[in-house]
Design an enzyme around this catalytic site. Sequence first.
Site, mmCIF file in Angstrom:
data_model
loop_
_atom_site.group_PDB
_atom_site.id
_atom_site.type_symbol
_atom_site.label_atom_id
_atom_site.label_comp_id
_atom_site.label_asym_id
_atom_site.label_seq_id
_atom_site.Cartn_x
_atom_site.Cartn_y
_atom_site.Cartn_z
ATOM 1 N N HIS A 155 -20.411 -63.033 -66.121
ATOM 2 C CA HIS A 155 -20.828 -62.256 -64.945
ATOM 3 C C HIS A 155 -20.380 -62.914 -63.642
ATOM 4 O O HIS A 155 -21.055 -63.797 -63.109
ATOM 5 C CB HIS A 155 -22.351 -62.083 -64.939
ATOM 6 C CG HIS A 155 -22.838 -61.140 -65.977
ATOM 7 N ND1 HIS A 155 -23.028 -59.804 -65.744
ATOM 8 C CD2 HIS A 155 -23.148 -61.335 -67.274
ATOM 9 C CE1 HIS A 155 -23.448 -59.210 -66.849
ATOM 10 N NE2 HIS A 155 -23.520 -60.124 -67.800
ATOM 11 N N CYS A 188 -18.738 -57.903 -69.607
ATOM 12 C CA CYS A 188 -19.775 -58.060 -70.628
ATOM 13 C C CYS A 188 -19.722 -56.949 -71.688
ATOM 14 O O CYS A 188 -18.768 -56.890 -72.451
ATOM 15 C CB CYS A 188 -21.143 -58.171 -69.957
ATOM 16 S SG CYS A 188 -22.380 -58.972 -71.023
ATOM 17 N N GLU A 227 -20.431 -61.639 -60.735
ATOM 18 C CA GLU A 227 -21.265 -61.179 -59.621
ATOM 19 C C GLU A 227 -22.577 -61.934 -59.531
ATOM 20 O O GLU A 227 -23.405 -61.664 -58.650
ATOM 21 C CB GLU A 227 -21.557 -59.686 -59.782
ATOM 22 C CG GLU A 227 -22.703 -59.318 -60.718
ATOM 23 C CD GLU A 227 -22.470 -59.620 -62.183
ATOM 24 O OE1 GLU A 227 -23.451 -59.686 -62.946
ATOM 25 O OE2 GLU A 227 -21.306 -59.801 -62.588
#
Length: 348
Positions: free
Chosen positions: A327, A245, A329
């Site tokens: 993302h 990001c 995660e």
Amino acid sequence: MLARLILENGKIFEGKAFGYISDTVGEVVFNTGMTGYQEVLTDPSYYGQIVTMTYPLIGNYGINLEDLESSTPKVKGFIVREVSNEPNNWRCELTLDAYLKDNKIMGIEGIDTRALTKLLRNHGTMRGIITTKELGLEEAQNMIKSFSNKEAVKNVTPKESYVIEGKGHHVAVMDFGIKANILRCFKERGCKLTVFPAHATSEEILSVNPDLVFLSNGPGDPEDLDGAIETIKNLVGKKPIAGICLGHQLLALSLGGKTGRLKFGHRGSNHPVKDLEENKIFITSQNHGYVVAEMPEGMKVTHMNVNDETVEGMRHETMPIFSIQFHPEACPGPKENQYLFDKFLGLI
């Protein structure tokens, strides 16, 4: 209590206040996820923003204190169609309203979030104020114009470095506002983590002799972070580097690329991205208002957004450097992209 959302273009939405009652100014954005509102509230990348949830009922499973992405909410305000004040979930510890009250976050419910989302899509992200006062339009716009988010990373990065022990690879993390689950994903792979604040120098990072330097997510405009860009420049070629990001955007700038601002950003847990290396399309979680607009020399695109063809990942042609915009995660999901942490560690 009645409340109003006033946008910088003069558009007004009327609703009902909830949470902590105090006027709040921020950048109004929208998130398209159907679940995960407490992860949204506590994601440091949302610092300075008033978040609109497009899913109409929010708070229905309450809040628990295990699934947070940081210790406290980071949003400036919260906009929903309807708040559920009677959550039903075995893990629920408190209501959304009580959680916002405890953390002094203003919310507004009962407005037409679909109309607001369409407005932001057509006109772009804009600043706004949530207020319970009878403010005149000129007074409200003066308050809105005074808002700045240039210090966002400074307000969410840790003051000092710290270590999370592990017996595997040693990862130096530059924390620009990291989500807790990124650290968990590295820990699950046995990594030792040395987490540095955003203002750490390249000398400080290299002094711990890490196997990999990781650049985290975070809020704000990457071009505001001159110091971090200079630090990353000094790390290139000395250690493998990975990023997510904001870290992906800072890496592009440090290598000579350019970033640009999206009209209304990508925020939600349902964005399709094509992995060009795997030749597969994955559904991803995203939260960013800026993208890599011009690729740095020597970098190739590895991931592409299916909706608008923006850059979602890049890899250096000769050096061990790899970063992604979305993302992997993400919790509560989707979780199909966690293979990318193995690719990060594969740079070593």
